[in-house]
Enzyme design. Structure first.
Site, PDB file in Angstrom:
ATOM      1  N   GLY A  47       4.667 -16.135  15.112  1.00  0.00           N
ATOM      2  CA  GLY A  47       5.571 -15.324  14.327  1.00  0.00           C
ATOM      3  C   GLY A  47       6.984 -15.252  14.396  1.00  0.00           C
ATOM      4  N   GLY A  49       9.122 -13.909  11.980  1.00  0.00           N
ATOM      5  CA  GLY A  49       9.801 -13.011  10.940  1.00  0.00           C
ATOM      6  C   GLY A  49      10.655 -12.032  11.814  1.00  0.00           C
ATOM      7  CG  LEU A  50      12.967  -9.191  10.110  1.00  0.00           C
ATOM      8  CD1 LEU A  50      13.131  -7.975   9.059  1.00  0.00           C
ATOM      9  CD2 LEU A  50      14.408  -9.647  10.566  1.00  0.00           C
ATOM     10  CB  ALA A  51       7.702  -8.264  14.209  1.00  0.00           C
ATOM     11  CG  HIS A 273       6.538  -1.744  -4.231  1.00  0.00           C
ATOM     12  ND1 HIS A 273       6.883  -1.380  -5.457  1.00  0.00           N
ATOM     13  CD2 HIS A 273       6.943  -1.811  -3.289  1.00  0.00           C
ATOM     14  CE1 HIS A 273       8.246  -1.298  -4.995  1.00  0.00           C
ATOM     15  NE2 HIS A 273       8.431  -1.425  -3.778  1.00  0.00           N
ATOM     16  CB  SER A 291      14.155  -3.478  -4.669  1.00  0.00           C
ATOM     17  OG  SER A 291      14.408  -2.772  -3.763  1.00  0.00           O
ATOM     18  NE  ARG A 337       7.814   1.096  -1.550  1.00  0.00           N
ATOM     19  CZ  ARG A 337       8.062   0.133  -0.705  1.00  0.00           C
ATOM     20  NH1 ARG A 337       7.202  -0.544   0.143  1.00  0.00           N
ATOM     21  NH2 ARG A 337       9.330  -0.187  -0.720  1.00  0.00           N
ATOM     22  CG  LEU A 448      12.966  -4.655   6.288  1.00  0.00           C
ATOM     23  CD1 LEU A 448      14.062  -4.737   5.655  1.00  0.00           C
ATOM     24  CD2 LEU A 448      12.221  -6.081   6.445  1.00  0.00           C
TER      25      LEU A 448
END
Ligand SMILES: Cc1cc2nc3c(=O)[nH]c(=O)nc-3n(C[C@H](O)[C@H](O)[C@H](O)COP(=O)(O)OP(=O)(O)OC[C@H]3O[C@@H](n4cnc5c(N)ncnc54)[C@H](O)[C@@H]3O)c2cc1C
Length: 644
Positions: A47, A49-51, A273, A291, A337, A448
């Site tokens: 991965g 992505g951000l992680a 969402h 968003s 949400r 995030l």
């Protein structure tokens, strides 16, 4: 004959004592690897992505040899790039009463008291460092006139703590992580493997020792060995077929690890969402998010009268129902949400939905434009408005947006302890792929934060501790465990290609999505869940008889890629339904129709269900065993959630 494991009580490894110092004290107890020894170890990070990107860059910077894999052609196209609204941090730059404690409290309450307290507290602490790190990387967060970083509000909070870069926060954060990653690639500590799909985890003596990947361009099956594996492969929302996630997001890596012994935690905790562009037709293969940041200024409403045919502008103020502001005066349009989604469904079920299908509500900016002027609204949300207009043809500066809830995020994922260590030694799980921080509902702008906290600030300590404790022996891809895994993966690929049926993989995925949305979606019942388990099993059996998987394995083959993923979803979907069935309460995004308060809100049963459900694979055709990690609330008293 069944050979079931006995259900066990799982230990989180959270340190005893005051929560405020738990992480700091814990760090002093961890084993470490000395700087000069780190280059002797290799770590696989799946991965980017951000992680994953943050973890790979950090481990590379520390001096480990990192092998970093992703499906896309470049790490920069990981799904995190899509994140729009922002990232939370308890900096209190607004001086509006924020603190680490308040972020911790809001997140625990937002998750409907289903998360591990100590993890959430640590997350709130790390949030401070994340912003500093990203600013140092040059991430262009929005700023106030005087140069200080700007903040806006997100759901479930009464302070403004969300840092943002217009509606492109994920992209900007990912570019920051990518810059750090490429610095390490240049330094030779990180090696990138794009266009690879991890299809299996290899265990030697019960420890994670490597992975098998399909090279998505050549079709070749490749093996990689390492001393530990970090999985950061994102969420499994695409089990619903239509979702806001990138089409390539998938559950394959986590599911294959589950089948190798990693426990799957709270699989039924999914987030729908509230503000997505409504589905336009049956041929659509993706949904688009609007968003949550838009609810800072947009007001949500429907006509008071059911079936009102008038366009929005012709409905006078007194005939509009701003139902979130009416029902939840304290939080208004910024309720969390799960609450906002259920409320939207309720008004549409009453026949008050708008648009051609009646499954939409208005998100109206008229008041904000009048109050602030169009340039300010354009400045805040310009790219989101443009995206909306491009997709729908409507100009949201002139007419209200139409929105409806859609599958978006999963709070469930592989079970991990406080060190992000899964139930397989040497397999760590970070970001959306783990279950750890959000309970049964994630607050906006917290994913995030979660991914970057894991990637930049937690995984590195845990890897050091694992390697420092076990000092693993080197294993090469010649080991028989690799050969056995290769044989299994090859057999599965061949089996898929041998079906040669008539129904496309996409059709199966769509049918599964319909089943999941109808019976494991926004509301669930014992009756529906009981039915859907049988229906998913029948669909799965049919898939293995009638699916049409074209092409061959020794080539680029998108059909084969998707077939493998849908086959995994057909198993995971059943587990999600079983998990939802056993949890006889409502909490966060898990809404069981039988368990609701008089006002229609989620009603928890803390006496019987305050635990993490961690499912253990038992073999093909056998039901998973349910292990439990009891959740203890020592710092925040358990109570019914209220946003009134
Ligand atoms: C439209 C949208 C907007 C969002 N906006 C926000 C927001 O404003 N704020 C917020 O906090 N959150 C937001 N989220 C949620 C957030 O973006 C995600 O939860 C987060 O980015 C996940 O990051 P990750 O690193 O865990 O996984 P991802 O970014 O999904 O990365 C997964 C990585 O794993 C790789 N991978 C996956 N499977 C395999 C495999 N089998 N083999 C090899 N590689 C694999 C992929 O290639 C990718 O590199 C949003 C989500 C969506 C869908």
């Amino acid at each position: 004959m069944t050979n079931h494991a006995t259900p066990t009580r799982l230990e989180s490894g959270v340190p005893e004592g005051p929560i405020e110092t738990a992480w700091e004290r814990h760090l002093t107890t961890l084993n470490m690897v000395a700087p000069a020894n780190r280059r002797k170890y290799s770590v696989i990070v799946v991965g980017t992505g951000l992680a994953g990107g943050a973890a790979a860059a950090t481990l590379g910077e520390l001096g480990y040899n990192v092998l970093n894999f992703c499906i896309q052609d470049t790490p920069r196209r990981a799904h995190s790039v899509a994140a729009q609204g922002g990232i939370n941090a308890a900096k209190n730059y607004q001086n509006d009463g924020d603190s680490v404690w308040r972020l911790f409290y809001d997140t625990v309450k937002g998750g409907d008291y289903c998360s591990r307290e100590a993890n959430v507290y640590r997350l709130a602490q790390c949030s401070l460092d994340i912003i500093d790190q990203c600013v140092a990387q040059g991430v262009p967060f929005a700023r106030e006139y005087g140069g200080t970083l700007a903040n806006r509000s997100f759901g479930g909070a009464q302070v403004s703590r969300t840092f943002y870069a217009r509606g492109q926060t994920g992209q900007q954060l990912l570019l920051g992580a990518y810059s750090s990653l490429m610095r390490q690639v240049d330094a030779g500590t990180v090696k990138l493997f794009p266009r690879r799909e991890m299809l299996d985890l290899v265990l030697v003596d019960g420890h994670a020792k490597g992975i098998l990947c399909r090279n998505l361009i050549t079709g070749e099956l490749e093996s990689y060995a390492a001393d530990a594996v970090v999985l950061a492969t994102g969420g499994y929302t695409n089990v619903f077929f239509l979702s806001t996630n990138a089409v390539n997001s998938n559950a394959t890596a986590v599911w294959r690890c589950h089948k190798r012994g990693a426990f799957f935690a709270n699989p039924c905790f999914t987030q729908i969402h509230p503000t997505c562009i409504p589905q336009g037709g049956e041929e659509q293969s993706k949904l688009s998010l609007m968003s949550e940041s838009l609810r800072n200024d947009g007001r949500v409403w429907v006509p008071k009268k059911a079936g009102d045919p008038r366009p929005a502008q012709q409905i006078p103020e007194e005939e509009r129902d701003y139902y979130l502001e009416r029902r939840y005066p304290a939080f208004g349009n910024l309720v969390p949400r799960d609450v906002a989604s259920r409320a939207a469904k309720a008004v549409c079920d009453q026949g008050r939905g708008v648009g051609p299908t009646g499954f939409a509500v208005y998100l109206d900016f008229a008041d904000a434009i009048q109050r602030l002027g169009e340039p300010i609204i354009r400045d805040r949300y310009g790219n989101l408005f443009a995206m909306y207009e491009e997709i729908t043809g409507d100009n949201p500066y002139q007419v209200p947006m139409r929105i409806y809830p859609a599958p978006h995020y999963v709070m469930g994922g592989l079970w991990v302890d406080y060190n992000l260590q899964s139930s397989i030694p040497g397999l760590l799980v970070a970001g959306e792929a783990n279950f750890s921080d959000h309970g049964s509902n994630r607050l906006g702008a917290s994913a995030l934060m979660h991914g970057l906290a894991d990637g930049y600030f937690i995984v590195s300590y845990s890897i050091g501790h694992y390697l420092g404790t076990h000092r693993p022996e080197k294993v090469s891809t010649d080991h028989p465990a690799f050969q056995a895994a290769r044989d299994e993966v090859r057999a599965r690929v061949d089996k898929l290609l041998a079906i040669r049926g008539t129904k496309t993989v996409k059709q199966y995925h769509k049918e599964l999505g319909h089943l999941m949305w109808d019976k494991v979606g926004m509301s669930r019942s014992a009756e529906g869940l009981g039915e859907v388990i049988g229906e998913i099993r029948a669909l799965r059996e049919d898939f293995w008889k009638n699916a049409k998987v074209t092409g061959n394995s020794a080539d680029f083959n998108k059909d084969l890629e998707m077939a493998g993923r849908v086959a995994d979803y057909l198993e995971l979907g059943e587990l999600m339904a079983r998990d939802a069935l056993q949890r006889e309460e409502s909490c966060g995004g898990h809404f069981r129709e039988e368990y609701r308060t008089e006002e229609g809100e989620a009603k928890r049963d803390d006496e019987h269900f305050r635990f993490v459900a961690a499912w253990q694979w038992q073999g093909e055709g056998q039901e998973q065993v349910l292990n439990k990690e009891p959740l203890e609330y020592k710092n925040i008293p358990l109570k019914q959630r209220s946003y009134k």
